[in-house]
Design an enzyme around this catalytic site. Structure first.
Site, PDB file in Angstrom:
ATOM      1  N   HIS A  94     -13.081   3.276  -0.085  1.00 45.85           N
ATOM      2  CA  HIS A  94     -12.855   2.470   1.127  1.00 45.85           C
ATOM      3  C   HIS A  94     -13.507   1.091   1.005  1.00 45.85           C
ATOM      4  O   HIS A  94     -13.853   0.460   2.000  1.00 45.85           O
ATOM      5  CB  HIS A  94     -13.387   3.189   2.384  1.00 45.85           C
ATOM      6  N   GLU A 147      -7.711  -4.181   5.732  1.00 49.67           N
ATOM      7  CA  GLU A 147      -7.673  -4.105   4.278  1.00 49.67           C
ATOM      8  C   GLU A 147      -6.557  -4.968   3.696  1.00 49.67           C
ATOM      9  O   GLU A 147      -6.713  -5.551   2.614  1.00 49.67           O
ATOM     10  CB  GLU A 147      -7.491  -2.644   3.852  1.00 49.67           C
ATOM     11  N   ASN A 182       0.874  -1.173   0.000  1.00 47.86           N
ATOM     12  CA  ASN A 182       0.000   0.000   0.000  1.00 47.86           C
ATOM     13  C   ASN A 182       0.909   1.220   0.000  1.00 47.86           C
ATOM     14  O   ASN A 182       1.450   1.605   1.037  1.00 47.86           O
ATOM     15  CB  ASN A 182      -0.913  -0.011   1.230  1.00 47.86           C
ATOM     16  N   ARG A 220      -9.622  17.020   3.487  1.00 51.56           N
ATOM     17  CA  ARG A 220     -10.598  17.121   2.400  1.00 51.56           C
ATOM     18  C   ARG A 220     -11.944  17.597   2.947  1.00 51.56           C
ATOM     19  O   ARG A 220     -12.328  17.239   4.060  1.00 51.56           O
ATOM     20  CB  ARG A 220     -10.760  15.760   1.706  1.00 51.56           C
ATOM     21  N   ARG A 263      -3.075  -2.325  -3.127  1.00 50.53           N
ATOM     22  CA  ARG A 263      -4.254  -1.473  -2.997  1.00 50.53           C
ATOM     23  C   ARG A 263      -4.187  -0.416  -4.088  1.00 50.53           C
ATOM     24  O   ARG A 263      -3.202   0.316  -4.204  1.00 50.53           O
ATOM     25  CB  ARG A 263      -4.290  -0.797  -1.631  1.00 50.53           C
TER      26      ARG A 263
END
Length: 401
Positions: free
Chosen positions: A179, A377, A8, A239, A92
């Site tokens: 996600h 993940e 990742n 964000r 990912r």
């Protein structure tokens, strides 16, 4: 032993994990590490399955100046010192676009296709693809791209569309959601930890530096707070979340900002950082006595409550609420404040269970049960990678037998 390497990659760090493939197709985590400070203060840190330190070493800046160099250094450590030679690498990749509803084996054509989505995920996509390009120099090593958008690709058309001309939708301007690897892991875990609600209507709040929420019915994504890009929905570390498109037009017309300046502004200067003027880190905001920090937290919680109502409407009712990711798994106070906002849905929090980070933090009489489920993940990526590898090899096995 056969192993799967999971990567990742970000702009200044490369996180990686190594999973041993056990008999029967199980996976056991063996190594968890990262190379951070790329281009500034490179440092490799890694631990074993019990948290024991395997590596903690610094590098010269010129030795690890970019992501490919970081991959090379981490790969050399795994190969030369631990004799790790993975049978495949899972990555990912944040944006899979309209064509990828499942993990895919990577080749040059796939990389070229995924490069097109870099403007839709500028903080992630270019860095996700950098180690992939590096490892393409080893053509016999299978690589698998696992997408954060894939879990949401079966949304109903009503959830997938914007109110724009159809031709633009056909070109790929649609609500993707993100996600997805985290939500898929949670959906797969619920039958083990809460079988009575796993097949029902569940809202999952993935709350971290990047934050979103997902409505899941029967283990499938129905609606997400994120859309075309990872800017929409909840306020995040840097964000803004939901914002009137007219604000962006105003910034460009009245403030004279260029498209690239607006992009940097939206991805780097808004959210908790913009509201507080202090930090994008929830931990710092929670310990701050500045009123702006308190306001940023208030806003974060308020928007979670609003979006919970939207997702409840999409599901036509809710059977459970789940917290996950960095803030959701670790912040007692944020969970408590969100629970207050969800009292109208029937949430009654158990402060003691919440304080000790229990798996179920609602009271026994709560009409809506609330859970805390740590996400994984990386394990999800490893499982997808192994499955794709086995499926690709199975015809050969059949012929050999």
């Amino acid at each position: 032993m056969d192993t799967i390497l999971v990567v990742n990659a970000g702009s200044s760090s490369v996180k990686f994990q190594v999973f041993e493939v056990e008999g029967g197709g199980g996976l056991r985590r063996q190594i968890k590490g990262q190379m951070d400070g790329i281009g500034s203060r490179p440092r490799l840190r890694a631990s074993g399955p019990n948290g024991d330190t395997l590596a903690d070493r610094a590098y010269q800046i010129e030795a690890v100046a970019d992501v490919p160099a970081a991959m090379s250094a981490a790969g050399a450590w795994l190969r030369d010192e631990l004799d790790i030679k993975p049978i495949a690498v899972g990555h990912r990749v944040v944006h899979g676009g309209p064509d990828h509803a499942h993990p895919v084996l990577i080749d040059h054509a796939v990389v070229t296709q995924l490069e097109r989505y870099a403007p839709l995920a500028p903080l992630h996509q270019p860095h996700n693809l950098a180690p992939i390009r590096t490892l393409l120099n080893f053509p016999t090593l299978p690589q698998v791209a696992c997408f954060d958008t894939a879990f949401h690709r079966n949304h109903d058309a009503l959830a997938d569309h914007y109110a724009i001309p159809y031709q633009l939708h056909a070109e790929g301007i649609r609500r993707y959601g993100f996600h997805g690897l985290s939500y898929e892991y949670i959906a797969n875990r619920l039958p083990q930890i809460a079988p009575d609600i796993a097949g029902g209507r569940v809202i999952v709040a993935h709350l971290g530096s990047g934050a979103s929420m997902c409505a899941i019915r029967g283990g499938k994504s129905v609606e997400s707070t994120m859309g075309f890009t990872a800017l929409d929905g909840l306020a995040m570390g840097t964000r803004p979340g939901q914002i009137d498109p007219g604000v962006l037009l105003y910034l460009m017309v009245a403030k004279g900002m260029s498209a690239s300046e607006v992009q940097d502004f939206l991805y780097r200067d808004c959210g908790l950082k913009g509201l507080s003027g202090i930090s994008n880190d929830m931990r710092e905001l929670e310990t701050s006595v500045d009123s702006r920090a308190a306001f940023a937290i208030d806003y974060f919680v308020y928007r979670i409550g609003l979006n919970a109502g939207m997702l409840a409407a999409a599901l036509q009712g809710v059977d459970a609420f789940v917290f996950t990711a960095g803030i959701g798994e670790n912040s007692v106070s944020i969970r408590a404040r969100v629970a207050e906002r969800l009292a109208w849905l029937g949430v009654a929090l158990d402060p003691a269970e919440n304080g000790r980070h229990a798996g179920k933090i609602s009271r026994s009489g709560s009409r809506l049960p609330v859970y805390v489920v740590p996400t994984d993940e990386e394990l999800m990526i490893a499982q997808h990678t192994l499955a794709l590898l086995v499926n690709r090899q199975s015809p050969k096995r059949e012929r050999a037998s």
